[in-house]
Enzyme design. Structure first.
Site, PDB file in Angstrom:
ATOM      1  CG  HIS A  54      -1.880  -1.141   1.247  1.00  0.00           C
ATOM      2  ND1 HIS A  54      -3.091  -1.092   0.604  1.00  0.00           N
ATOM      3  CD2 HIS A  54      -1.807  -2.376   1.812  1.00  0.00           C
ATOM      4  CE1 HIS A  54      -3.743  -2.249   0.787  1.00  0.00           C
ATOM      5  NE2 HIS A  54      -2.977  -3.043   1.510  1.00  0.00           N
ATOM      6  CG  ASP A 146      -5.821  -5.778   0.077  1.00  0.00           C
ATOM      7  OD1 ASP A 146      -6.146  -6.817   0.651  1.00  0.00           O
ATOM      8  OD2 ASP A 146      -5.095  -4.912   0.597  1.00  0.00           O
ATOM      9  CG  HIS A 226      -4.003 -10.484   3.418  1.00  0.00           C
ATOM     10  ND1 HIS A 226      -5.273 -10.972   3.299  1.00  0.00           N
ATOM     11  CD2 HIS A 226      -4.068  -9.164   3.108  1.00  0.00           C
ATOM     12  CE1 HIS A 226      -6.084  -9.984   2.940  1.00  0.00           C
ATOM     13  NE2 HIS A 226      -5.371  -8.885   2.813  1.00  0.00           N
ATOM     14  CG  ASP A 299      -1.489  -6.245   3.841  1.00  0.00           C
ATOM     15  OD1 ASP A 299      -1.697  -5.172   3.239  1.00  0.00           O
ATOM     16  OD2 ASP A 299      -2.363  -6.793   4.548  1.00  0.00           O
TER      17      ASP A 299
HETATM   18  O1  DOR Z   1      -4.389  -4.552   7.605  1.00  0.00           O
HETATM   19  C1  DOR Z   1      -4.748  -4.195   6.494  1.00  0.00           C
HETATM   20  N1  DOR Z   1      -4.474  -2.945   6.051  1.00  0.00           N
HETATM   21  N2  DOR Z   1      -5.442  -5.020   5.720  1.00  0.00           N
HETATM   22  C2  DOR Z   1      -5.992  -4.643   4.560  1.00  0.00           C
HETATM   23  O2  DOR Z   1      -6.610  -5.448   3.918  1.00  0.00           O
HETATM   24  C3  DOR Z   1      -5.890  -3.241   4.113  1.00  0.00           C
HETATM   25  C4  DOR Z   1      -4.708  -2.597   4.693  1.00  0.00           C
HETATM   26  C5  DOR Z   1      -4.698  -1.109   4.539  1.00  0.00           C
HETATM   27  O3  DOR Z   1      -4.990  -0.608   3.455  1.00  0.00           O
HETATM   28  O4  DOR Z   1      -4.353  -0.429   5.501  1.00  0.00           O
HETATM   29 ZN    ZN Z   2      -6.125  -7.149   2.446  1.00  0.00          ZN
END
Ligand code: DOR
Ligand code: ZN
Length: 421
Positions: A54, A146, A226, A299
């Site tokens: 991300h 996601d 994940h 992730d």
């Molecule tokens: O822990 C997470 N953070 N899981 C996700 O699916 C999205 C992600 C986020 O975008 O912060």
């Molecule tokens: Zn996710």
């Protein structure tokens, strides 16, 4: 472009040898170079490839930008990352994916490949312009909502059918939303003790079971993000045995941490899917070794301080991971270099169809590689992270391995453990 002679390096754990890097490629096993790097005791790996990052740009540049996330990636040994679509605006059009792709090129620290959203605004109601994103300059091949699950089975089926034409992939965040309403952590003994609403393992397993059947029916490619439970591993094992075109990832944190950590009520441990039990951790490790789980993906989920340092219930889920992924995997698997190269570089590149990454460091190959010092130990200090966010669960933890250098097409992005730009 400078040339580099990397002296006495162990290529993927092999016998020490010299590696000449010139004009963007591995040019041979020795020779003259502009710079020499003494790499005695260091291990060279093909540059790591992260299928799940991300980067938060556009929209939350206070938490991360394409540039800061790219720098964190390079420092973690990565040469390519796939940027998730849950930005603001969402990466659900050719315009947004091209913007992210262009920002990645401008930063020039890793190859940034945008992932497109499956549904408009990640709302799960209507398919996004998958074709326009695929034919855009960004050449998107992987689509994911996601952060959200594509919960509607009919939409999921349509998405799988749509991407089949160009051998695209739907990457699913497997979470049956009705089973996780109000969920705060893994549903089990610890959640009962703490009085927090649980996120049951079956909410993940039920979606994976459904989606492997849909992927089998359509004959299309599914990737499961994940994976976090032992039961999910069993569903995947059976699907793979039947020949379903499914691949799966596990995060470093799900390979190491357990739901017991929630007892601290420190939101740094809040993540989605949640940290599970020690038995799940064991099953995930074994599945990674067996190949039922194909790859490690970070992730990497940077969050601003105000979104993380608050009451558990209000904190956003997610942890930063790019700069600690390899050390965590080393601590879990030990120095199994072939396996690490496979699960963190070659296979993710192959799944994504990313040419030029995850290749053997043979003469003529693009010089995308990282040098690791396995004997070094590092105490993780959040203040030293290149990521714009600080939400690491490893603060104060000693982890093995230090990324000494990373090269992207023959140009160093990291030297002596520091980012070059
Ligand atoms: O822990 C997470 N953070 N899981 C996700 O699916 C999205 C992600 C986020 O975008 O912060
Ligand atoms: Zn996710």
């Amino acid at each position: 472009m400078k040339s580099y002679l990397i002296k006495g390096v162990s290529v993927v754990g092999g016998k020490p040898a010299d590696l000449l890097i010139r004009d963007g490629v591995v040019a041979g096993g020795g020779g003259k170079a502009d710079e020499t790097i003494d790499a005695a005791g260091l291990v060279a790996l093909p540059g790591l490839v992260d299928l799940h990052t991300h980067l938060r740009e556009p929209g939350r540049e206070d938490a991360e930008t394409v540039e800061t996330g790219s720098r964190a990636a390079a420092l973690g040994g990565y040469t390519a990352v796939f940027a998730m679509a849950n930005t603001s605006p969402v990466a659900d059009t050719a315009g947004v994916v091209e913007q992210v792709w262009r920002l990645g090129r401008e930063a020039g620290l890793v190859d940034v490949q945008p992932i497109g959203a499956v549904t408009v605004g990640l709302a799960g109601k209507q398919l996004a312009e998958l074709g326009a994103m695929a034919t855009s300059a960004a050449g998107v091949r992987i689509f994911s909502d996601d952060g959200h699950c594509v919960a509607d089975p009919r939409l999921m089926r349509r998405a799988l059918e749509y991407v089949k034409a160009f051998d695209g992939i739907i990457a699913q965040h497997a979470e049956e939303p009705r089973l996780t309403e109000g969920a705060q952590m893994h549903e089990g003994e610890v959640s009962t003790r703490l009085g927090l609403t649980g996120w049951p393992a079956v909410a993940e397993e039920a979606i994976i079971a459904r989606d492997v059947l849909l992927a089998e029916h359509v004959g299309s490619r599914l990737h499961v993000c994940h994976v976090s439970t032992a039961g999910s591993v069993e569903v995947l094992r059976q699907a793979k045995a039947r020949g379903v075109r499914v691949t799966a990832e596990v995060t470093p944190h799900h390979l190491l941490l357990t739901d017991e950590l929630a007892a601290s009520y420190d939101p740094v441990y809040k993540v989605n899917p949640p940290l599970r039990t020690a038995a799940d951790v064991q099953a995930l490790r074994q599945a990674l070794v067996d190949g039922v789980i194909d790859i490690v993906a970070t992730d990497h989920a940077p969050h601003a301080v105000e979104d993380k340092e608050c009451e558990w219930a209000y904190a956003r889920p997610g942890m930063v991971g790019l700069e600690t992924a390899l050390p965590v995997v080393l601590s879990v698997l030990g120095e199994k270099w072939e396996l690490i190269a496979e699960r963190m570089s070659r296979t993710p590149a192959r799944i994504a169809g990313l040419t030029g990454h995850g290749t053997d460091l043979a003469v003529g190959s693009p010089a995308n590689l990282t040098l690791v010092d396995p004997s070094a130990r590092r105490v993780v200090d959040p203040a030293e992270l290149a990521s714009r966010s600080r939400n690491t669960p490893y603060a104060g933890t000693t982890l093995p391995g230090r990324i000494v250098a990373t090269f992207l097409r023959g140009e160093p992005t990291v030297l002596d453990g520091k980012a070059v730009k």
